[in-house]
Write a protein that holds these residues in place. Structure first.
Motif, short mmCIF file in Angstrom:
data_model
loop_
_atom_site.label_atom_id
_atom_site.label_comp_id
_atom_site.label_asym_id
_atom_site.label_seq_id
_atom_site.Cartn_x
_atom_site.Cartn_y
_atom_site.Cartn_z
N ARG A 101 0.80 -1.26 -0.20
CA ARG A 101 0.00 0.15 0.32
C ARG A 101 0.92 1.57 -0.21
N PHE A 102 2.32 1.32 0.37
CA PHE A 102 2.51 2.56 1.05
C PHE A 102 4.35 1.62 0.60
N ARG A 103 4.90 2.73 -0.56
CA ARG A 103 6.14 2.48 -0.81
C ARG A 103 7.23 3.72 0.34
N VAL A 104 6.74 4.92 0.75
CA VAL A 104 7.46 5.10 1.65
C VAL A 104 5.60 5.85 2.12
N PHE A 105 6.15 6.07 3.68
CA PHE A 105 5.14 6.33 4.89
C PHE A 105 6.17 7.45 5.89
N THR A 106 4.95 8.47 6.48
CA THR A 106 6.38 8.51 7.32
C THR A 106 4.75 9.48 8.82
N ALA A 107 5.69 9.32 9.70
CA ALA A 107 5.34 9.14 10.68
C ALA A 107 6.10 10.55 11.77
N ALA A 108 5.23 11.32 12.95
CA ALA A 108 6.21 12.00 13.71
C ALA A 108 5.94 12.37 15.13
N VAL A 128 11.21 8.17 8.45
CA VAL A 128 10.12 7.64 6.78
C VAL A 128 10.63 6.33 6.56
N SER A 129 9.42 5.60 6.52
CA SER A 129 10.19 3.82 6.13
C SER A 129 9.81 3.49 4.50
N MET A 130 10.79 3.03 4.27
CA MET A 130 11.26 3.30 3.34
C MET A 130 11.22 1.77 2.37
N CYS A 131 10.43 1.17 1.55
CA CYS A 131 9.83 0.21 1.90
C CYS A 131 11.18 -0.91 1.05
N ASP A 132 11.55 -0.30 -0.43
CA ASP A 132 12.73 -0.42 -2.07
C ASP A 132 13.69 -0.28 -0.60
N ALA A 133 13.98 0.23 0.83
CA ALA A 133 16.04 0.62 0.66
C ALA A 133 15.28 -0.10 2.00
N GLY A 134 14.26 -0.86 2.22
CA GLY A 134 14.93 -1.88 3.47
C GLY A 134 14.77 -1.03 4.83
N ALA A 135 14.51 0.25 5.19
CA ALA A 135 14.97 0.93 6.35
C ALA A 135 14.05 1.91 6.85
N ILE A 136 14.53 2.78 7.42
CA ILE A 136 13.99 3.77 8.40
C ILE A 136 14.93 4.67 7.84
N ALA A 137 14.27 6.20 7.17
CA ALA A 137 14.96 6.65 8.05
C ALA A 137 14.88 8.51 9.03
N VAL A 138 15.32 8.60 10.40
CA VAL A 138 14.79 8.67 11.41
C VAL A 138 15.84 10.42 11.57
N VAL A 139 15.26 11.32 11.18
CA VAL A 139 15.25 12.59 10.84
C VAL A 139 15.23 13.73 12.02
N ASN A 146 11.25 -5.36 4.70
CA ASN A 146 10.73 -3.70 3.92
C ASN A 146 9.71 -2.90 4.35
N PRO A 147 9.96 -2.37 5.21
CA PRO A 147 8.44 -1.62 5.58
C PRO A 147 7.99 -0.94 5.01
#
Length: 570
Positions: free
Chosen positions: A498-505, A514-525, A562-563
């Protein structure tokens, strides 16, 4: 997995690759947390994959800990079938690898329909205990159906001889055939209950969170006669904050269901004429819910006291029409705003939740505040256009964030030289919540990939690493499961992502993820330079500080996962 906000680290994760420990099931589709943060629930539409089983899992999160103490024990919750969608099997026969099951009663689309389930529907065969029959238990796809006969392909075993061969006569059976639910969405504003939307069985189940047992199930079909209508295929829900009503977006038959939470009895929704509803959010005062339709791109308001829907006429109220393909609403309870993304038209819309015009009169419907393009040449996406799919906002009211992606397929060349062939570029754009302009015009969309951590080469430490991203890399190779993300007119189903990328605060506004399905990682901002984790640092606000790899590190497995979805707890 659970990430500690202050420590930017994993403090718990489920043992996905550890066969000795409970799992969350195959094909997870959605997750939700109880309002008091005591339990996390995960829906898995396992039957959408060969041999898989539908399940809802629950576990206790790590409570306010910076230590990797692990998540609580995973409990599984079975989802009973509706009475008309299960039947005893009186006999089995097999020709080649095609099995014919004779049923004692037909499998119907729902209690309010007289038509049979469709070819292609997953069916669970269970209870076959006769010697030689156990291989017939499992999940299969119906290839043919008549009133009391279904056929499916099972290449695993052959029936034991129970009659002259050839031809084989039907063998008696004590098993059962049931239509799978395929849970795809979870929602609740109650601590004592969690609600599950089941895509395939067209139903909503209510789970008692204290006992992990389904206490009630209701169909979301319209009242009879409904035999000629398409299947509802519910894909989204929202419960009013007061816990009185549950609203369900039925993608398949262009309806919205209103259910009383006390007994899941239906209410009649009038005035709704949108096409392909896909997302629902409830206003903080419980007086309104907002429904997004993907087929015709309308933002529909439903009065929860009367269940009367205000469906905009695009020729009269064009500002409430956001274009076919819109996929998501984020409700900001602090500023009372609605953010809508449309990856097809590459637009993001911002609305106040009230003050819009209805027949020229200011009314209690949304009012458009901004329309933000992500098209090629726009400020967020100066070269190729971006597909915005998710939004989050800081509760301090200062900024909102749009997660998007760019996809490059041959013959188009990937702009990142570190990635040969096809690639995906995940991005996060920061906006000022007061002016609706990008916060950083010179670099409006953040690069979410972090290179290998620093390392000093010594005689005993050659600094070899299997870190997946190189320095200055900003694109990744498409993941096979991530590439199934549908863009309208293709519709979501449990077999897609459903979501290739998704974000939450984070609740304290110190982090955006930011969850990144293709990257297999969650970016922390890091949204500020003065939080606990970054005390005294010179880093500017909105800096990507790390990528948390979505791999089962606790089990030392090498493959990244894949998150696809994020949510926040306290």
């Amino acid at each position: 997995m659970q990430i500690d906000v202050s420590g930017d680290s994993i403090v718990g994760e489920t043992p996905t690759y550890d066969a000795s420990k409970p799992n969350l099931g195959d094909n997870p589709t959605h997750a939700a947390i109880s309002p008091n943060n005591s339990r996390i629930f995960v829906a898995s539409a396992g039957s959408a994959t060969p041999g898989g089983v539908d399940v809802v899992s629950s576990f206790t999160p790590v409570f306010q800990s910076t230590l990797a103490s692990g998540l609580g024990t995973v409990s599984t919750i079975s989802l009973p079938s509706l009475p008309v969608q299960t039947s005893q099997i009186s006999a089995l026969s097999e020709a080649g690898n095609v099995v014919t099951a004779t049923l004692t009663s037909p499998l119907l689309a729902s209690p309010s329909r007289s038509d049979l389930v469709l070819v292609g529907t997953p069916v669970v065969i269970a209870g076959e205990a006769t010697p030689g029959y156990s291989g017939y238990n499992g999940t299969f796809t119906i290839t043919s159906i008549s009133t009391t006969n279904i056929q499916y392909v099972d290449a695993a075993t052959a029936l034991p001889a129970c009659g002259p061969i050839p031809p084989m006569t039907a063998c008696p059976s004590a098993g059962s055939a049931s239509i799978t639910g395929q849970p795809v969405y979870l929602a609740s504003t109650e601590n004592a209950a969690m609600y599950v939307a089941n895509f395939e069985s067209n139903s909503v189940a209510k789970i008692n969170t204290a006992t992990n047992v389904v206490t009630n199930t209701a169909t979301v079909e319209p009242a009879p006669p409904a035999s000629v209508s398409p299947a509802p295929n519910p894909v989204g829900m929202a419960e009013t904050p007061n816990g009185l009503k549950l609203y369900v977006a039925n993608q398949g038959n262009n309806t919205v269901s209103s259910l009383n939470t006390v007994d899941l009895s239906p209410n009649t929704v009038t005035g709704f004429t949108g096409v392909t509803p896909v997302w629902v959010v409830a206003r903080g005062d419980s007086q309104k819910v907002y429904v997004l339709t993907q087929g015709d791109g309308k933002l529909v308001t439903i009065d929860t006291a009367t269940d009367i829907a205000t469906t905009p006429d695009c020729s009269v109220t064009p500002t409430l029409c956001v274009g076919a393909g819109a996929n998501f609403i984020f409700y900001d309870p602090n500023l009372n705003r609605l953010y809508v993304t449309n990856p097809v038209t590459q637009m993001v819309y911002v609305f106040s939740d009230t003050g819009g015009l209805s027949n020229g009169v200011v009314s209690d419907i949304p009012n458009q505040l901004a329309a933000i393009p992500f098209i090629p040449g726009s400020v967020p996406c100066k070269l190729a256009g971006c597909s915005p799919v998710s939004v989050t906002a800081l509760l301090d009211g200062s900024r909102f964030y749009v997660a998007s992606y760019q996809s490059y397929l041959p013959p188009a060349a990937c702009p990142d030289a570190t990635v040969p062939g096809a690639c995906v570029v995940p991005g996060l754009t920061v906006f000022d919540a007061n002016t609706f302009t990008v916060k950083y015009p010179n670099a409006p969309t953040l690069n979410l990939l972090i290179g290998p951590p620093p390392c000093t080469v010594t005689s005993t430490n050659p600094c070899t690493t299997d870190w997946p991203f190189k320095n200055n890399q900003y694109a990744v190779t498409p993941g096979p499961s991530c590439a199934t993300t549908p863009l309208y007119p293709v519709l979501y189903s449990p077999t897609t992502t459903r979501f290739r990328v998704f974000t939450a605060a984070a609740a304290d506004s110190s982090r955006v993820y930011v969850s990144m399905c293709d990257a297999g990682a969650i970016a922390v901002v890091n949204t500020t330079d003065s939080n606990t984790n970054n005390s005294g640092s010179s880093l500017p606000p909105d800096t990507v500080v790390t990528d948390v790899l979505a791999g089962p590190q606790a089990n030392s497995a090498s493959a990244l996962l894949n998150p696809i979805f994020l949510f926040m707890g306290q």
